[in-house]
Design a protein around this motif. Structure first.
Motif, PDB file in Angstrom:
ATOM      1  N   SER A 330      20.877 -14.873   6.102  1.00 62.68           N
ATOM      2  CA  SER A 330      21.545 -15.414   4.917  1.00 62.68           C
ATOM      3  C   SER A 330      20.558 -15.791   3.826  1.00 62.68           C
ATOM      4  O   SER A 330      20.948 -15.974   2.661  1.00 62.68           O
ATOM      5  CB  SER A 330      22.369 -16.651   5.295  1.00 62.68           C
ATOM      6  OG  SER A 330      23.314 -16.328   6.288  1.00 62.68           O
ATOM      7  N   TYR A 341      23.638 -17.705  -0.928  1.00 59.43           N
ATOM      8  CA  TYR A 341      24.805 -17.546  -1.789  1.00 59.43           C
ATOM      9  C   TYR A 341      25.978 -18.285  -1.176  1.00 59.43           C
ATOM     10  O   TYR A 341      26.276 -18.149   0.014  1.00 59.43           O
ATOM     11  CB  TYR A 341      25.143 -16.066  -1.963  1.00 59.43           C
ATOM     12  CG  TYR A 341      24.240 -15.340  -2.929  1.00 59.43           C
ATOM     13  CD1 TYR A 341      24.435 -15.431  -4.306  1.00 59.43           C
ATOM     14  CD2 TYR A 341      23.180 -14.565  -2.463  1.00 59.43           C
ATOM     15  CE1 TYR A 341      23.597 -14.757  -5.190  1.00 59.43           C
ATOM     16  CE2 TYR A 341      22.342 -13.901  -3.342  1.00 59.43           C
ATOM     17  CZ  TYR A 341      22.558 -14.001  -4.708  1.00 59.43           C
ATOM     18  OH  TYR A 341      21.727 -13.345  -5.592  1.00 59.43           O
ATOM     19  N   VAL A 378      24.651 -10.902   3.505  1.00 61.47           N
ATOM     20  CA  VAL A 378      24.634 -10.799   2.049  1.00 61.47           C
ATOM     21  C   VAL A 378      24.728  -9.317   1.665  1.00 61.47           C
ATOM     22  O   VAL A 378      23.865  -8.522   2.051  1.00 61.47           O
ATOM     23  CB  VAL A 378      23.353 -11.420   1.460  1.00 61.47           C
ATOM     24  CG1 VAL A 378      23.350 -11.305  -0.062  1.00 61.47           C
ATOM     25  CG2 VAL A 378      23.236 -12.875   1.887  1.00 61.47           C
TER      26      VAL A 378
END
Length: 392
Positions: A330, A341, A378
């Motif tokens: 991540s 994010y 992501v």
């Protein structure tokens, strides 16, 4: 020609105009489908695997306490109790030496007893001899003094005075000898010498008794005879190694670690020992700095199960960090900044975080709220502000 040009201009003005195509409305941007994970508080640990050596908790190379010929030995692998014999020497020479030492002691004691019995009679005799010598000395002295007076008066020849003087000197010597003999008796010098001879004979007896006991080389503690270094018929000397004894049922695991790794270990650290497919738990017993240039720490573990002497593997977990746990994938690094994010109002929003540690696909970070939804994985090309749609 002028009229022809004018006609062409009029015709083009009267021709119908082409219709302009209507403009298409702008195409809306499609939202990227994403999945999220929740940031949870936790501890990130790492499993450490190091080699260890299992050794007996107590081990000893037992030496012979006396010299002799080996009669028999117990075989290696025999379990013995404390003070149980393992190597047996021929006891005959030790028994003979003991008997000779006992005879010497009896003779020394007899000599001492005879001297003590003679002491009382000798004292009376020596006192009488001293009194007689003293009387003779006084008489000789008186005669000598009288002879000196007669010599002065001319009634005695010088030669006769010389004879009286010789008698006086002899009596004086006899008195001194009698006095010295009585004094020596009173001091007990001869008796003390005999007493020392008795003490020496007793010491020889104790030494012979000890040698007889040492003819059996015994186990100093309960354990297993790991190795026997002598065989029947061989001659062994005092101090020669006889056998090796170890507590094979009580082993210790020894690991050598750098100081920074060893300092992180505590009695509460759970250890796992693995050997030949068998696993047992272990606990920290002690840590010892090794001398010299190795700069290592000896870590000793106590197994809680049965293993065998030899190599093994130690496994334990060390704490790396404590904080919010998220998947390592991540994390994004943009322009030297670590970020993740999050989904906010249907759009991807980057959030800077501080990475504390990562291990095994997980990371511990700071900068998020407990339970924050983080996009994972992501999507490629995702940018801050892109519309996203969370799917489950």
């Amino acid at each position: 020609m002028a009229s022809l040009a004018l006609s062409l201009i009029l015709l083009s003005a009267c021709a119908p105009k082409e219709a302009k195509a209507p403009e298409a409305p702008p195409t809306p941007t499609l939202a990227t489908e994403v999945r999220t994970v929740r940031a949870q508080s936790g501890i990130l640990e790492r499993e450490v695997r190091v080699s260890a050596t299992l050794q007996a908790e107590k081990e000893s190379l037992v030496a012979a306490g006396a010299s002799g010929r080996v009669l028999r030995t117990l075989p290696a692998g025999t379990r013995v109790q404390a003070r149980e014999g393992v190597v047996y020497l021929d006891p005959a020479p030790f028994q003979e030496a003991l008997e000779a030492a006992r005879l010497n002691l009896k003779q020394a004691e007899a000599n001492l007893e005879r001297a003590r019995n003679q002491l009382a009679g000798n004292r009376a005799t020596l006192k009488a001899q001293l009194q007689a010598a003293e009387a003779q000395l006084q008489a000789a002295k008186k005669r000598y003094e009288e002879g000196q007076a007669l010599l002065s008066a001319g009634a005695l020849a010088p030669l006769d005075l010389k004879a009286l003087e010789a008698q006086y000197r002899q009596a004086e010597s006899n008195y001194q000898n009698a006095l010295e003999a009585l004094s020596r008796l009173e001091r007990g010098e001869d008796l003390r010498l005999l007493e020392l001879q008795v003490e020496a004979a007793r010491l020889q007896v104790r030494q012979a008794e000890r040698n007889l006991k040492e003819s059996t080389v015994r186990a100093p503690f309960a354990g297993e005879v790991v190795e026997v270094f002598v065989r029947e018929g061989e001659f062994v000397g005092t101090g020669s190694r006889a056998f090796r004894l170890a507590t094979t049922d009580r082993l210790l695991a020894k690991v050598y670690l750098p100081p920074d790794q060893a300092s992180a270990l505590t009695p509460e650290t759970p250890f796992l020992l693995r050997q030949n497919g068998r696993e047992v738990r272990a606990r920290l017993l002690r840590k010892t700095d090794l001398p010299g240039q190795t700069r290592l720490v000896e870590v000793v573990l106590k197994p809680e199960g049965t293993l065998l002497p030899g190599p093994a593997e130690v496994r334990y977990r060390v704490k790396l960090a404590e904080g919010l746990l998220i998947p390592s994938a991540s994390l994004q690094v943009q322009e030297g900044e670590t970020l993740v994010y999050q989904v906010k109002a249907g759009k991807a929003r980057k959030t800077p975080v501080r990475l504390l540690a990562q291990e095994g696909g997980k990371a511990v970070v700071e900068g998020l709220d407990e339970g924050a939804e983080v996009i994972h994985p992501v999507p490629v090309g995702l940018k801050d502000g892109d519309p996203v749609e969370v799917v489950r």
